[in-house]
Design a protein around this motif. Sequence first.
Motif, short mmCIF file in Angstrom:
data_model
loop_
_atom_site.label_atom_id
_atom_site.label_comp_id
_atom_site.label_asym_id
_atom_site.label_seq_id
_atom_site.Cartn_x
_atom_site.Cartn_y
_atom_site.Cartn_z
N GLU A 125 0.93 -0.89 -0.28
CA GLU A 125 -0.24 -0.12 -0.16
C GLU A 125 0.89 1.37 -0.59
N ALA A 126 2.01 0.93 0.93
CA ALA A 126 3.13 2.37 0.58
C ALA A 126 3.41 2.95 -0.53
N GLU A 127 3.87 1.24 -1.64
CA GLU A 127 3.89 2.18 -2.65
C GLU A 127 3.02 3.02 -3.78
N LEU A 128 2.18 2.44 -3.69
CA LEU A 128 0.96 2.48 -4.27
C LEU A 128 0.19 4.26 -4.04
N VAL A 129 0.06 4.61 -2.42
CA VAL A 129 0.59 5.48 -2.60
C VAL A 129 1.75 6.79 -2.77
N ALA A 130 3.04 6.34 -2.80
CA ALA A 130 4.24 7.23 -3.03
C ALA A 130 3.69 7.42 -4.40
N ALA A 131 3.43 6.50 -5.51
CA ALA A 131 3.05 6.13 -6.25
C ALA A 131 2.06 7.94 -7.20
N HIS A 132 2.29 8.33 -6.39
CA HIS A 132 0.59 9.21 -6.55
C HIS A 132 1.28 10.78 -6.29
N ALA B 271 9.82 2.26 14.47
CA ALA B 271 9.03 1.31 13.14
C ALA B 271 8.00 2.63 11.66
N TRP B 272 7.95 3.40 12.24
CA TRP B 272 7.50 4.37 11.42
C TRP B 272 8.56 4.82 10.17
N ALA B 273 8.39 4.07 8.70
CA ALA B 273 8.92 4.71 7.86
C ALA B 273 9.09 5.81 6.91
N TYR B 274 7.30 5.72 6.51
CA TYR B 274 7.21 6.16 5.79
C TYR B 274 6.15 6.92 5.72
N GLY B 275 5.69 7.94 5.56
CA GLY B 275 5.06 9.25 5.26
C GLY B 275 4.09 10.29 4.28
N PHE B 276 3.28 10.38 4.61
CA PHE B 276 2.33 10.76 2.81
C PHE B 276 1.30 12.25 4.16
N ALA B 277 0.86 13.03 2.75
CA ALA B 277 0.01 13.95 2.92
C ALA B 277 -1.10 13.98 1.66
N VAL B 278 -2.34 13.33 1.83
CA VAL B 278 -2.71 12.67 1.15
C VAL B 278 -4.04 14.05 0.32
N GLU B 279 -4.11 14.24 -1.22
CA GLU B 279 -5.55 14.51 -1.38
C GLU B 279 -6.32 13.38 -1.95
N LYS B 280 -7.32 13.19 -2.28
CA LYS B 280 -8.05 12.12 -3.27
C LYS B 280 -9.55 13.06 -3.83
N ARG B 281 -10.03 13.49 -4.85
CA ARG B 281 -10.62 14.06 -5.13
C ARG B 281 -11.97 13.04 -5.09
N ARG C 137 -10.89 14.53 0.18
CA ARG C 137 -10.61 14.25 1.27
C ARG C 137 -8.96 14.04 1.37
N ARG C 138 -8.28 14.94 2.58
CA ARG C 138 -6.99 14.96 3.27
C ARG C 138 -7.08 13.80 3.82
N SER C 139 -5.75 13.70 4.15
CA SER C 139 -5.14 12.31 5.66
C SER C 139 -4.00 12.37 4.90
N LEU C 140 -3.03 12.12 6.49
CA LEU C 140 -1.50 11.85 6.79
C LEU C 140 -1.61 10.43 7.25
N GLN C 141 -1.20 9.94 6.10
CA GLN C 141 -0.88 8.17 6.17
C GLN C 141 0.66 7.76 6.47
N PHE C 142 0.51 6.33 7.26
CA PHE C 142 1.98 6.60 7.46
C PHE C 142 2.22 4.98 7.18
N PHE C 143 3.60 4.49 7.58
CA PHE C 143 3.92 3.15 6.61
C PHE C 143 4.83 2.63 7.13
N ASP C 144 5.45 1.17 7.87
CA ASP C 144 6.79 0.55 7.93
C ASP C 144 7.69 0.22 6.87
#
Length: 355
Positions: free
Chosen positions: A35-42, A109-119, A125-132
Amino acid sequence: MDQREKPSPDEIRWACEDNPKIREHDLAARLGITEAELVAAHCGHGAVRIEPRVDDLLTGLEAVGEVMALTRNESAVHQKIGVYDKVVTGNQHAMVLGDDIDLRIFPKAWAYGFAVEKREGAEIRRSLQFFDAAGEAIHKVHLRPASNLHAYQDLAAELVSSDQEPIISVEAGRARDNAVSPDQAATADDLREHWSRLSDVHQFYHMLKTLKLSRCQAMRMADEDYAWLLDNDAVGALFQQAAEDEMPIMCFVGNRGCIQIHSGPIKSVKQIGPRINVLDETFHLHLRTHHIREVWAVRKPTRDGHVTSIEAYGADGKMIIQFFGTRKEGERERSDWRFLAESLPRIPGQSDRDI
């Protein structure tokens, strides 16, 4: 995940556009990525990489106001609406101790983070998402209509990363959290002695570490005075009875980086196929009961008398979900919770089972 060539960021985004109703977690599995790779692609297309600086995140979130906190594992999703307050920071452990949002966090354990906007239509819709490091979701913070957008934007800007590449490198899946040495170090007598001397529920983890036992291994070795095996349907029965009795319970769902806790009664419980759903005003839970391999009732001695937990585990030995009766430090266990826990259907011959 198989060894086929991974899709490019463009291909990942196209797949998301072609499958707007599929959850990111499930679509990533279809694509053979995390899932982290999917979010990073954006990144550059609705997502911004941010640094997973847990202390700064937690202290900055209070100004954002009401949000929805989400913590999940492969079998359960735990969602709470509230405010991040009563924050305790720390490099090894951090906590949020608010009335609604209650978290135990392990920042390493927290390795990656993203601020995400999804229309979605006219709405963003806005969110902060964190991954290991393995690309698995640890924690997400979703904005709500009452959230302070300016405070959110300021926080995201404070945490923004200098690296905005749409590709990340994830580690191979780690050994299961509950794995132990095949050479069992402790005997049943050792376990009984250590277990009997517990005076706080938080000492249980350190006891297991000292004895080099997994949780399930310890429960199979323990006397039924301390742990007994329940029917897998016990979790559903627990939800239904707690809702009918308006009994305040504590419900824990976690992963290697975060544990999220609900404390209080539950009201709206709906089972749809193999899923149990709690759909209350400020608490939602989605549990895949077909992932449950074993359910245990566990007694732990404390200074205030023993307390009883109900714990469900998957086939990999990892805990899916855990329950206690709501109580505060210094209080005895609720009699109605103890009666419920001890009334759930048992399975005899627990020592003959293996996970």
